[in-house]
Write a protein that holds these residues in place. Structure first.
Motif, PDB file in Angstrom:
ATOM      1  N   LEU A 478      89.377  66.967  33.140  1.00 34.75           N
ATOM      2  CA  LEU A 478      89.014  67.750  34.391  1.00 34.75           C
ATOM      3  C   LEU A 478      89.178  69.143  34.204  1.00 34.75           C
ATOM      4  N   TYR A 479      89.957  69.674  33.450  1.00 38.24           N
ATOM      5  CA  TYR A 479      90.335  71.063  33.518  1.00 38.24           C
ATOM      6  C   TYR A 479      89.183  71.411  32.279  1.00 38.24           C
ATOM      7  N   ALA A 480      88.999  70.920  31.437  1.00 44.10           N
ATOM      8  CA  ALA A 480      88.065  71.249  30.454  1.00 44.10           C
ATOM      9  C   ALA A 480      86.591  71.648  31.187  1.00 44.10           C
ATOM     10  N   ARG A 481      86.281  70.607  32.022  1.00 45.34           N
ATOM     11  CA  ARG A 481      85.101  70.688  32.708  1.00 45.34           C
ATOM     12  C   ARG A 481      85.150  72.048  33.820  1.00 45.34           C
ATOM     13  N   ALA A 482      86.272  72.083  34.438  1.00 46.27           N
ATOM     14  CA  ALA A 482      86.278  73.208  35.462  1.00 46.27           C
ATOM     15  C   ALA A 482      86.304  74.536  34.543  1.00 46.27           C
ATOM     16  N   GLU A 483      86.723  74.654  33.105  1.00 40.20           N
ATOM     17  CA  GLU A 483      86.595  75.822  32.568  1.00 40.20           C
ATOM     18  C   GLU A 483      85.159  75.991  32.266  1.00 40.20           C
ATOM     19  N   ALA A 484      84.203  75.020  31.882  1.00 47.84           N
ATOM     20  CA  ALA A 484      82.885  74.926  31.355  1.00 47.84           C
ATOM     21  C   ALA A 484      82.380  75.666  32.744  1.00 47.84           C
ATOM     22  N   ILE A 485      82.453  75.398  34.076  1.00 47.19           N
ATOM     23  CA  ILE A 485      81.988  75.826  35.266  1.00 47.19           C
ATOM     24  C   ILE A 485      81.994  77.439  34.989  1.00 47.19           C
ATOM     25  N   LEU A 486      83.285  77.710  34.794  1.00 46.14           N
ATOM     26  CA  LEU A 486      83.470  79.157  34.979  1.00 46.14           C
ATOM     27  C   LEU A 486      82.722  79.905  33.968  1.00 46.14           C
ATOM     28  N   ALA A 487      82.422  79.300  32.937  1.00 43.54           N
ATOM     29  CA  ALA A 487      81.418  79.884  31.634  1.00 43.54           C
ATOM     30  C   ALA A 487      80.091  80.024  32.160  1.00 43.54           C
ATOM     31  N   GLU A 488      79.754  78.751  32.742  1.00 40.73           N
ATOM     32  CA  GLU A 488      78.225  78.779  33.112  1.00 40.73           C
ATOM     33  C   GLU A 488      78.051  79.659  34.333  1.00 40.73           C
ATOM     34  N   GLU A 489      79.135  79.894  35.404  1.00 37.88           N
ATOM     35  CA  GLU A 489      78.817  80.647  36.469  1.00 37.88           C
ATOM     36  C   GLU A 489      79.260  82.227  36.323  1.00 37.88           C
ATOM     37  N   ALA A 490      80.134  82.521  35.305  1.00 34.20           N
ATOM     38  CA  ALA A 490      80.756  84.001  35.109  1.00 34.20           C
ATOM     39  C   ALA A 490      81.204  84.471  36.528  1.00 34.20           C
ATOM     40  N   PRO A 491      81.975  84.108  36.922  1.00 38.52           N
ATOM     41  CA  PRO A 491      82.481  84.832  38.227  1.00 38.52           C
ATOM     42  C   PRO A 491      83.400  86.102  37.692  1.00 38.52           C
ATOM     43  N   ALA A 492      83.600  86.183  36.403  1.00 33.28           N
ATOM     44  CA  ALA A 492      84.370  87.345  35.941  1.00 33.28           C
ATOM     45  C   ALA A 492      84.061  87.171  34.412  1.00 33.28           C
ATOM     46  N   ALA A 493      84.227  88.473  33.729  1.00 27.85           N
ATOM     47  CA  ALA A 493      84.136  88.562  32.328  1.00 27.85           C
ATOM     48  C   ALA A 493      85.605  88.511  31.779  1.00 27.85           C
ATOM     49  N   PHE A 494      85.915  87.242  30.986  1.00 28.11           N
ATOM     50  CA  PHE A 494      87.328  87.356  30.421  1.00 28.11           C
ATOM     51  C   PHE A 494      87.241  88.213  29.077  1.00 28.11           C
ATOM     52  N   LEU A 495      88.183  89.193  29.101  1.00 24.99           N
ATOM     53  CA  LEU A 495      88.168  90.069  27.578  1.00 24.99           C
ATOM     54  C   LEU A 495      89.097  89.646  26.779  1.00 24.99           C
ATOM     55  N   TYR A 496      90.238  89.496  27.248  1.00 20.14           N
ATOM     56  CA  TYR A 496      91.415  89.199  26.137  1.00 20.14           C
ATOM     57  C   TYR A 496      92.391  88.093  26.615  1.00 20.14           C
ATOM     58  N   HIS A 497      93.457  87.614  26.004  1.00 20.14           N
ATOM     59  CA  HIS A 497      94.495  87.094  26.104  1.00 20.14           C
ATOM     60  C   HIS A 497      95.572  87.747  25.790  1.00 20.14           C
ATOM     61  N   TYR A 498      96.716  87.995  26.557  1.00 24.02           N
ATOM     62  CA  TYR A 498      97.866  89.006  26.110  1.00 24.02           C
ATOM     63  C   TYR A 498      98.656  88.398  25.082  1.00 24.02           C
ATOM     64  N   ALA A 499      99.246  89.346  24.594  1.00 25.16           N
ATOM     65  CA  ALA A 499     100.181  89.151  23.266  1.00 25.16           C
ATOM     66  C   ALA A 499     101.297  90.130  23.285  1.00 25.16           C
ATOM     67  N   ARG A 500     102.355  89.628  22.606  1.00 24.77           N
ATOM     68  CA  ARG A 500     103.590  90.474  22.524  1.00 24.77           C
ATOM     69  C   ARG A 500     103.797  90.853  21.024  1.00 24.77           C
ATOM     70  N   ALA A 501     103.662  92.066  20.621  1.00 29.47           N
ATOM     71  CA  ALA A 501     104.049  92.227  19.070  1.00 29.47           C
ATOM     72  C   ALA A 501     105.345  92.582  18.813  1.00 29.47           C
ATOM     73  N   GLU A 502     105.933  91.791  17.886  1.00 31.83           N
ATOM     74  CA  GLU A 502     107.224  91.779  17.634  1.00 31.83           C
ATOM     75  C   GLU A 502     107.616  91.958  16.283  1.00 31.83           C
ATOM     76  N   MET A 503     108.705  92.336  15.785  1.00 27.35           N
ATOM     77  CA  MET A 503     109.466  92.267  14.712  1.00 27.35           C
ATOM     78  C   MET A 503     110.348  91.031  14.618  1.00 27.35           C
ATOM     79  N   ILE A 504     110.367  90.233  13.962  1.00 23.04           N
ATOM     80  CA  ILE A 504     111.334  88.909  13.815  1.00 23.04           C
ATOM     81  C   ILE A 504     111.683  88.742  12.364  1.00 23.04           C
ATOM     82  N   ARG A 505     112.903  88.850  12.080  1.00 23.95           N
ATOM     83  CA  ARG A 505     113.387  88.675  10.627  1.00 23.95           C
ATOM     84  C   ARG A 505     112.955  87.181  10.176  1.00 23.95           C
TER      85      ARG A 505
END
Length: 530
Positions: A478-505
């Motif tokens: 159901l979530y996958a279909r909802a996401e597909a509707i967002l792609a079809e209807e384009a109520p917004a342009a999704f640019l990027y997913h956030y990330a956090r750049a770190e140094m980890i030993r």
């Protein structure tokens, strides 16, 4: 000196305890099992009901343990609760607690959870985390927080010391996903009553987590040590954890290079060259937020944006790889969906054709909508003051200009920007949404017709899918279909997913690198020999 970890049953039984942590066969464990990480500022309080900030929450997950924990992917795993089940209507959850003890040796009981939850929602506590129980739909949470009824009417009870029962106001599939939040942790009632506001100080704090508080020098350092009373103490490898306050990120990086710290953030703009110079150290960790340009589809919005062909064209024309790799350069990922790629249980959609093909399709859609260089479209992109917002807006303006779109940029202070978004006084607005819990609904609910979406897009089928998902045994399709509707209807342009750049030993193992929440547990860590 080092320790060799062998997986044979004989060696394990003779040399080491039955570890919950599972180092790879043949790994050499460091003799000193310690971990030191960066704190940006002084910790105000270690009270789960009153804490503030992600880093403080990280400390609380070592000192206390709730009903559930998270594994390396963000999936829920047993904590104090050995097992649980929900009623058929999804309105009642029952948790069966394991035999666990506080660090002073007292038993952890279901009543400790009842007291803790009531304490958080009680107006007298003034906890900003009372909303957690409202998000979980715990019965009466909102009315208690508003001061309408007493905390004793919260939908949580303890039929006996090892059973906790929770009543919900509505079926809530994400309810267990929120049980790793520190506000849901038990607290030692007798200690709090005896010590008052000082109960979180070293020598007084009593927790039920895998570690205890040894020392707290505000603004300098917090030291934790392994808790011998923890129910799985034999499975914990790490002996000590240090949180070191360094106000300047560049100084923190220098202390990492000197070997004092094992985990620090990477200063803005330095991720690309550090990733190239130290590929085993520099990592980009997911952050459950998505950046978008939301179209105003309300009656106050531009008439042109009502045409789905135009909205899809604008989205297709954006080269997201270029935006994250050349403009942002912080380890972010291009967004092919509204839901963050790392959300547990979410399968990101295929990225589709290359950018050249996407741009060609965008031109076709614009032409079908009667727009193009011969009939340019004028729009205004509104964003709040931030250098990255500006850099992205300039890059997007250029991309859309090539399609025949004249984009004006309107830079506002945050308060004005927020007010204009709430009143639908914009054409296109920069926006970002961060998940409150680790499930697709945390993103998808934003676009419901009765959700908080500022663009006022509405789709009956989308609403139906999300309503059905609330009680579905498997809501993923159901979530996958909802996401597909967002792609079809384009109520917004999704640019990027956030990330956090770190140094980890690299010697530190067990930290999650693909969990949307980023929640980590020192009980799952171990240190390899250098």
């Amino acid at each position: 000196m080092t320790k060799l970890f062998a997986t044979t049953a004989l060696v394990a039984s003779l040399a080491l305890p039955a570890l919950a942590v599972q180092p790879a066969e043949g790994e050499l464990l460091a003799e000193s099992q310690s971990f030191a990480f960066w704190l940006p500022d002084a910790v105000g309080t270690l009270d789960p009901a009153r804490h503030a900030g992600t880093e403080t929450a990280d400390l609380l997950r070592q000192l206390f343990e709730g009903l559930m924990n998270e594994d390396a992917t963000g999936a829920m795993v047993p904590g104090v609760a050995e097992s649980h089940q929900a009623s058929e209507d999804g309105l009642s959850w029952t948790f069966h607690l394991r035999e666990a003890r506080w660090s002073n040796g007292d038993p952890v009981t279901a009543g400790d959870f009842v007291h803790a939850w009531r304490r958080v929602v009680a107006p007298a506590t003034q906890s900003e985390h009372a909303r957690v129980f409202q998000l979980m739909n715990v019965a009466n949470a909102a009315r208690i927080a508003a001061g309408d009824i007493p905390p004793e009417e919260l939908g949580v009870s303890a039929p006996d010391d090892r059973t906790l029962r929770v009543s919900l106001a509505a079926p809530t599939p994400h309810f267990p996903k929120m049980l790793s939040h520190p506000a849901t942790f038990p607290v030692p009632r007798t200690v709090i009553e005896a010590e008052g506001e000082d109960w979180t100080q070293p020598g007084k704090l009593v927790g039920n987590g895998a570690f205890t508080l040894q020392d707290h020098d505000p603004g300098a350092e917090i030291t934790l040590a392994r808790n011998p009373e923890y129910w799985d103490a034999g499975g914990v490898v790490m002996d000590s954890v240090r949180a070191v306050t360094v106000n300047d990120i560049t100084a923190a990086l220098a202390r990492y290079r000197e070997g004092e710290l094992d985990r620090v953030p990477i200063p803005a703009g330095q991720f690309p060259h550090l990733r190239q110079q130290f590929p085993d150290h520099a990592v980009a960790l997911p952050v459950a937020c998505t950046y978008a340009y939301v179209y105003n589809l309300s009656d106050k919005g531009p008439e042109a944006l009502k045409d789905v062909r135009l909205r899809r064209a604008l989205s297709l024309a954006l080269d997201r790889d270029r935006l994250v790799n050349d403009v942002l350069q912080g380890g972010q990922r291009p967004a092919a969906s509204w839901t963050h790629w790392a959300i547990e249980g979410f399968a990101p959609p295929e990225t589709g054709p290359g950018q050249a093909e996407r741009t060609a399709r965008a031109r076709q859609l614009l032409a079908q909508a009667g727009r193009g260089p011969d009939n340019p479209l004028g729009l205004v992109l509104q964003y709040n003051t931030d250098e990255n917002h500006k850099l992205l807006a300039v890059a997007v303006r250029q991309a859309w200009k090539e399609l025949g779109v004249d984009l004006a940029l309107n830079n506002l202070d945050w308060r004005t920007h927020a007010e204009r978004m709430e009143s639908q006084d914009f054409d296109i607005a920069r926006y970002a949404w961060c998940a409150d819990y680790n499930a697709p609904a945390a993103f998808l609910d934003w676009f419901r017709s009765d959700g908080p979406n500022i663009g006022k897009w509405s789709n009956a089928e989308y609403d139906r899918l999300l309503a059905e998902a609330r009680t579905a045994a498997d809501p993923a399709p159901l979530y996958a279909r909802a996401e597909a509707i967002l792609a079809e209807e384009a109520p917004a342009a999704f640019l990027y997913h956030y990330a956090r750049a770190e140094m980890i030993r690299p010697a530190i193992r067990g930290l999650p690198t693909e969990s949307a929440t980023g929640n980590w547990y020192a009980k799952d860590l171990y240190r390899l020999a250098d």
